[in-house]
Design an enzyme around this catalytic site. Structure first.
Site, PDB file in Angstrom:
ATOM      1  N   ARG A 148       0.797  -1.221   0.000  1.00 11.68           N
ATOM      2  CA  ARG A 148       0.000   0.000   0.000  1.00 11.68           C
ATOM      3  C   ARG A 148       0.835   1.279   0.000  1.00 11.68           C
ATOM      4  O   ARG A 148       0.288   2.358   0.181  1.00 11.68           O
ATOM      5  CB  ARG A 148      -0.999  -0.046   1.149  1.00 11.68           C
ATOM      6  CG  ARG A 148      -2.109  -1.075   0.874  1.00 11.68           C
ATOM      7  CD  ARG A 148      -3.278  -0.983   1.816  1.00 11.68           C
ATOM      8  NE  ARG A 148      -2.986  -1.609   3.078  1.00 11.68           N
ATOM      9  CZ  ARG A 148      -3.022  -2.928   3.279  1.00 11.68           C
ATOM     10  NH1 ARG A 148      -3.341  -3.754   2.298  1.00 11.68           N
ATOM     11  NH2 ARG A 148      -2.737  -3.427   4.465  1.00 11.68           N
ATOM     12  N   THR A 192       1.866  -5.566   4.320  1.00  6.96           N
ATOM     13  CA  THR A 192       1.355  -4.955   3.097  1.00  6.96           C
ATOM     14  C   THR A 192       1.099  -3.464   3.289  1.00  6.96           C
ATOM     15  O   THR A 192       0.879  -2.749   2.315  1.00  6.96           O
ATOM     16  CB  THR A 192       0.045  -5.622   2.626  1.00  6.96           C
ATOM     17  OG1 THR A 192      -0.903  -5.580   3.690  1.00  6.96           O
ATOM     18  CG2 THR A 192       0.276  -7.066   2.212  1.00  6.96           C
ATOM     19  N   GLY A 208      -1.724 -10.873   9.575  1.00  2.00           N
ATOM     20  CA  GLY A 208      -1.568 -12.204  10.153  1.00  2.00           C
ATOM     21  C   GLY A 208      -2.733 -12.691  10.998  1.00  2.00           C
ATOM     22  O   GLY A 208      -2.669 -13.778  11.561  1.00  2.00           O
ATOM     23  N   GLU A 210      -5.289 -14.001  10.127  1.00  5.38           N
ATOM     24  CA  GLU A 210      -5.844 -15.252   9.577  1.00  5.38           C
ATOM     25  C   GLU A 210      -4.893 -16.422   9.821  1.00  5.38           C
ATOM     26  O   GLU A 210      -5.115 -17.531   9.329  1.00  5.38           O
ATOM     27  CB  GLU A 210      -6.096 -15.095   8.073  1.00  5.38           C
ATOM     28  CG  GLU A 210      -7.401 -14.379   7.746  1.00  5.38           C
ATOM     29  CD  GLU A 210      -7.465 -12.953   8.234  1.00  5.38           C
ATOM     30  OE1 GLU A 210      -6.493 -12.212   8.052  1.00  5.38           O
ATOM     31  OE2 GLU A 210      -8.487 -12.580   8.840  1.00  5.38           O
ATOM     32  N   TRP A 278      -3.616  -3.374  10.024  1.00  5.62           N
ATOM     33  CA  TRP A 278      -3.480  -3.365   8.558  1.00  5.62           C
ATOM     34  C   TRP A 278      -3.109  -2.022   7.988  1.00  5.62           C
ATOM     35  O   TRP A 278      -2.673  -1.937   6.848  1.00  5.62           O
ATOM     36  CB  TRP A 278      -4.811  -3.808   7.930  1.00  5.62           C
ATOM     37  CG  TRP A 278      -5.114  -5.250   8.071  1.00  5.62           C
ATOM     38  CD1 TRP A 278      -5.682  -5.852   9.153  1.00  5.62           C
ATOM     39  CD2 TRP A 278      -4.865  -6.288   7.122  1.00  5.62           C
ATOM     40  NE1 TRP A 278      -5.798  -7.207   8.911  1.00  5.62           N
ATOM     41  CE2 TRP A 278      -5.315  -7.493   7.672  1.00  5.62           C
ATOM     42  CE3 TRP A 278      -4.321  -6.294   5.835  1.00  5.62           C
ATOM     43  CZ2 TRP A 278      -5.225  -8.706   7.007  1.00  5.62           C
ATOM     44  CZ3 TRP A 278      -4.232  -7.506   5.166  1.00  5.62           C
ATOM     45  CH2 TRP A 278      -4.681  -8.692   5.759  1.00  5.62           C
ATOM     46  N   ASN A 296      -9.143  -8.638  13.400  1.00  7.41           N
ATOM     47  CA  ASN A 296      -9.907  -9.743  13.968  1.00  7.41           C
ATOM     48  C   ASN A 296      -9.065 -10.680  14.839  1.00  7.41           C
ATOM     49  O   ASN A 296      -7.862 -10.789  14.660  1.00  7.41           O
ATOM     50  CB  ASN A 296     -10.540 -10.575  12.846  1.00  7.41           C
ATOM     51  CG  ASN A 296      -9.492 -11.141  11.920  1.00  7.41           C
ATOM     52  OD1 ASN A 296      -8.970 -10.423  11.073  1.00  7.41           O
ATOM     53  ND2 ASN A 296      -9.151 -12.408  12.086  1.00  7.41           N
ATOM     54  N   ASP A 339     -15.459 -11.895  11.576  1.00  7.91           N
ATOM     55  CA  ASP A 339     -14.414 -11.126  10.885  1.00  7.91           C
ATOM     56  C   ASP A 339     -14.927  -9.765  10.428  1.00  7.91           C
ATOM     57  O   ASP A 339     -14.495  -9.235   9.412  1.00  7.91           O
ATOM     58  CB  ASP A 339     -13.838 -11.917   9.693  1.00  7.91           C
ATOM     59  CG  ASP A 339     -12.554 -11.282   9.147  1.00  7.91           C
ATOM     60  OD1 ASP A 339     -11.933 -10.498   9.882  1.00  7.91           O
ATOM     61  OD2 ASP A 339     -12.203 -11.556   7.992  1.00  7.91           O
ATOM     62  N   ASP A 341     -14.244  -6.824  11.377  1.00  6.37           N
ATOM     63  CA  ASP A 341     -13.316  -6.129  12.258  1.00  6.37           C
ATOM     64  C   ASP A 341     -13.060  -4.704  11.798  1.00  6.37           C
ATOM     65  O   ASP A 341     -13.824  -4.140  11.013  1.00  6.37           O
ATOM     66  CB  ASP A 341     -12.010  -6.928  12.373  1.00  6.37           C
ATOM     67  CG  ASP A 341     -11.330  -7.163  11.027  1.00  6.37           C
ATOM     68  OD1 ASP A 341     -11.988  -6.958   9.992  1.00  6.37           O
ATOM     69  OD2 ASP A 341     -10.156  -7.560  11.023  1.00  6.37           O
TER      70      ASP A 341
END
Lengths: 569, 188
Positions: A148, A192, A208, A210, A278, A296, A339, A341
């Site tokens: 990004r 990212t 991470g 997930e 994120w 999440n 999720d 979130d």
């Protein structure tokens, strides 16, 4: 696959009035400077004033408040119909693009999937240098090999990579100055997001959630990359207050008695409870606090494995900029099993509190489809907006057979940054409407592998769409909405010219009247425009720039272009 | 399986040990007994490993050794491999060209099923456009049909339990869709 052939196009450039620059032109060379720009150092003073800088675009979301409000009004409601491409730069990577272009003194920095960085002449699109991170064999990332964007500080460009490294590049040449390993990618960590540079520190979160990580925000020394502080988004004691309702007061149907009974058996939950960060934190320089949202818990849908509120997942968190010490938090959804979130970056503003008094606030657009407005002082919730997308059967619990509930797990608002217009008191968010079923299963921690605890599956027979929504953050009311034919992901830019820019998965990049939502201009980019736009001004000419590379997560048509627009002469 | 064991014996590689002095090429030579001299597996149930991504191959070897992925034969093969051995083998095979298995392209109806499955569970969100994979996510395009089908079924039944995320996604997919999906991926 990802390194599709470069296309050098020059024949038609003059005839169609703009240039298409191939990445191949200067891929093997570096130039120290442009004719006009000298790539002068990005000072803290410049960054502090970024929101009032009508020339550069210095921070991922415009300024430390992350308002994405560009103060130049040369391109405005009256003339935007004359906006046309000034140049197109084709990168070497045809894959999902989420980059926020940064511009300083006539030089633009953009990134692509798989961690390429380009420095471009912002006037012409000519390549100045190209850096490609040599990724290690182990990368573990959810939702595409995205990047990004970079951070700028001093004479350096900072990149965070899919294999969880932080890299400092020389802004003049693209050569590596130093790199440091942030976390172990084999355990599910990846990067990212763009870093944030402030007062000699480079701030970075992690993906991470997930994969059963323990999330964090870290601060590194901008000079040499040594670690200054770490704030773990998952405290060792994370059961919280056993909240039965979400931020909006709706019952989440938790079996709290059963959770309490399971708590003793849960072990050291904090080591694998997720909580990625994120997107960039906002920075309040007056109080020296940063504000960010935490994603999440892991596994996403199986709450049985993780009794308690799972602090600080799905929360707004503030920590001290200098020490990384906890200041306050507010959890939107305790013990999330959908999720749904918090991933879109926080935005600082001044807005009315419940008594009508103007106070410093921090806002966040949730996957739930609400914009939340919290008090910066103690993180407490002031208000939440009307729902921007349909909400049905919230909060029905995931089941073995699958439970339909809206919104779907991508939102509402995904990672896409909002823009704001402080003069109108509006926040602009882009939304998805994707009906899904939520399924739950149980599996033990899989050692850094995908760990969802179930599945969220799109219902193929139901219509999907998106919208652009303007929310009055002083009241929480929706001022205007524009429906789009596909779910929206990417980002928004507002300008003092009374405009809002955003793109769609079908390639449409458009300008809207920021007060009314009227569409005033559009351009079909040929690939999904699923990245946040930026604006900058060089030699007295304002440009709007955006990446058109499509999106992995929603499988929008891929491309490789950075497109800059200016007014016709 | 006896054919494979015989082949390994003729190559002089005991499944109970790998000589430390062997080069990666020598170690890799034994793999050809099943996975093919030119990357074309000797049995339709065996996966293509030539040109597969290094991170993915490494994690599978790691998981076989740890017992997280069950396969009596593969577990015996990797028992004596070190982490460095596994990473070197993974790198070696990742640099080989992907073989053309000459599998037939899917019918329009099969491709439509695959597209619907992708809309539903987002296969290309991880396996990327054209199902080429990257790093720790395997390439699916052009993989052996029978292996693809078995993998989907094994994930669904947890016979293959080293990726619970895949188990969840396969459970969310109708079993009747597996055959057209396998045809689509094999011929992609």
């Amino acid at each position: 696959m990802r390194m599709l052939g470069r296309v050098a196009v020059s024949m038609t450039a003059a005839t169609i009035g703009f240039s298409i620059i191939s990445a191949a032109v200067a891929a093997d060379e570096t130039k120290p400077a442009t004719l006009y720009g000298d790539m002068s150092s990005v000072t803290q003073d410049m960054l502090n004033r970024a929101g009032h800088d009508g020339n550069d675009f210095l921070l991922t979301n415009g300024n430390y408040w992350q308002q994405r409000f560009y103060p130049n009004r040369q391109i405005n409601r009256d003339n935007v119909a004359g906006l046309r491409p000034a140049w197109i730069f084709q990168t070497d990577v045809t894959e999902s693009m989420e980059t926020s272009p940064l511009v300083v003194n006539g030089v633009m920095y953009v990134t692509t999937s798989f961690d390429h960085v380009y420095a471009l002449n912002a006037r012409t699109g000519e390549e100045l240098w190209h850096y490609q991170q040599k990724l290690g064999p182990i990368t573990t990332y959810c939702c595409g090999p995205n990047n990004r964007g970079v951070a700028l500080y001093g004479d350096n460009v900072y990149l965070a990579t899919l294999d969880a490294k932080l890299v400092a590049l020389d802004a003049k040449t693209g050569k590596v100055k130093w790199e440091t390993q942030i976390a172990n990618p084999e355990e599910g960590y990846s990067e990212t997001m763009a870093p944030t540079a402030v007062d000699g520190k480079i701030l970075i979160g992690t993906n991470g959630g997930e994969y059963g990580i323990r999330g964090f925000v870290k601060a590194y020394d901008a000079k040499d990359g040594h670690l200054i502080w770490t704030f773990y988004t998952i405290p060792e004691k994370n059961e919280g207050v056993w909240a039965a309702q979400d931020a909006t007061g709706r019952d989440m149907h938790r079996d709290i008695a059963a959770e309490k009974a399971n708590l003793a058996k849960a072990g050291d939950l904090y080591k694998r409870l997720g909580g990625g960060v994120w997107q960039n934190p906002s920075v309040d320089l007056a109080t020296r606090r940063i504000y960010f949202v935490v994603g999440n818990p892991s596994p996403d849908l199986d709450g049985a494995a993780r009794p308690g509120d799972n602090l600080y997942t799905d929360s707004l968190v503030s920590v001290d900029l200098d020490t990384g010490k906890y200041v306050c938090h507010y959890q939107y959804i305790a013990h999330d099993v959908w999720d749904l979130d918090a991933v879109s970056p926080t935005v600082l503003a001044e807005a009315k509190d419940a008594d009508g008094k103007i106070v410093p606030v921090v806002m966040e657009a949730g996957k739930t489809g609400h914009v939340y407005v919290n008090n910066r002082k103690d993180c407490s919730l002031i208000r939440f907006s009307e729902a921007m997308v349909p909400q049905e059967d919230m909060w029905s619990l995931p089941s073995a057979k699958g439970t339909r509930m809206l919104p779907g797990a991508n939102g509402g608002v995904e990672w896409s940054p909002m823009a704001t217009n402080p003069f109108l008191g509006l926040a602009y968010a882009i939304n998805l409407h994707q009906p899904m079923t939520y399924t739950v299963t149980s599996a033990p921690y899989p050692n850094g592998k995908l760990w969802l605890g179930g599945a969220f599956a799109v219902i193929p027979t139901e219509a999907q769409w998106g919208n652009i929504t303007a929310v009055d953050y002083n009241t929480g009311k929706i001022r205007w909405q524009v429906k789009t034919p596909q779910p929206m992901i990417g980002g928004v830019l507002a300008t003092a010219g009374g405009l809002v820019f955003t793109g769609e998965g079908n390639g449409r990049f458009a300008a809207y009247d920021s007060a009314t939502g009227s569409r005033l201009w559009q351009f079909m980019a040929g690939a999904g425009v699923n990245a946040p736009p930026s604006s900058y001004t060089v030699d007295g000419k304002q440009y709007i720039v955006v990446a058109a590379g499509g999106n992995v997560q929603l499988n929008y048509r891929r491309g490789n272009a950075i497109i800059a627009f200016s007014l016709a002469e | 399986m006896w054919r494979v064991a015989l082949a390994l014996l003729t190559l002089g590689w005991s499944v109970t040990g790998v000589a430390q002095t062997q080069t990666v090429e020598q170690k890799a030579a034994a793999c050809a007994a099943c996975h093919g001299e030119k990357g074309v597996p000797v049995d339709k149930a065996f996966p293509v490993i030539w040109g597969q991504h290094q991170g993915y191959l490494f994690l599978q070897l790691r998981d076989f050794k740890a017992g997280a992925r069950k396969n009596d034969f593969m577990q015996a093969v990797v028992a004596e491999l070190s982490r460095d051995d596994m990473m070197a083998l993974a790198e070696y095979f990742s640099k080989k060209p992907w073989p053309d298995l000459r599998q037939k392209s899917a019918t329009d109806a099969e491709a439509a099923v695959a597209n619907r499955v992708n809309v539903s569970i987002g296969c290309t969100g991880c396996h990327l456009g054209q199902y080429q994979g990257d790093a720790t996510v395997p390439r699916l395009a052009g993989q052996q049909h029978d292996y693809l089908l078995k993998s989907m079924r094994d994930f669904r039944s947890r016979a293959r339990a080293n990726n619970p995320g895949m188990t969840d996604l396969m459970k969310a997919t109708a079993e009747a869709d597996f055959e057209p999906e396998a045809n689509f991926l094999a011929g992609h």
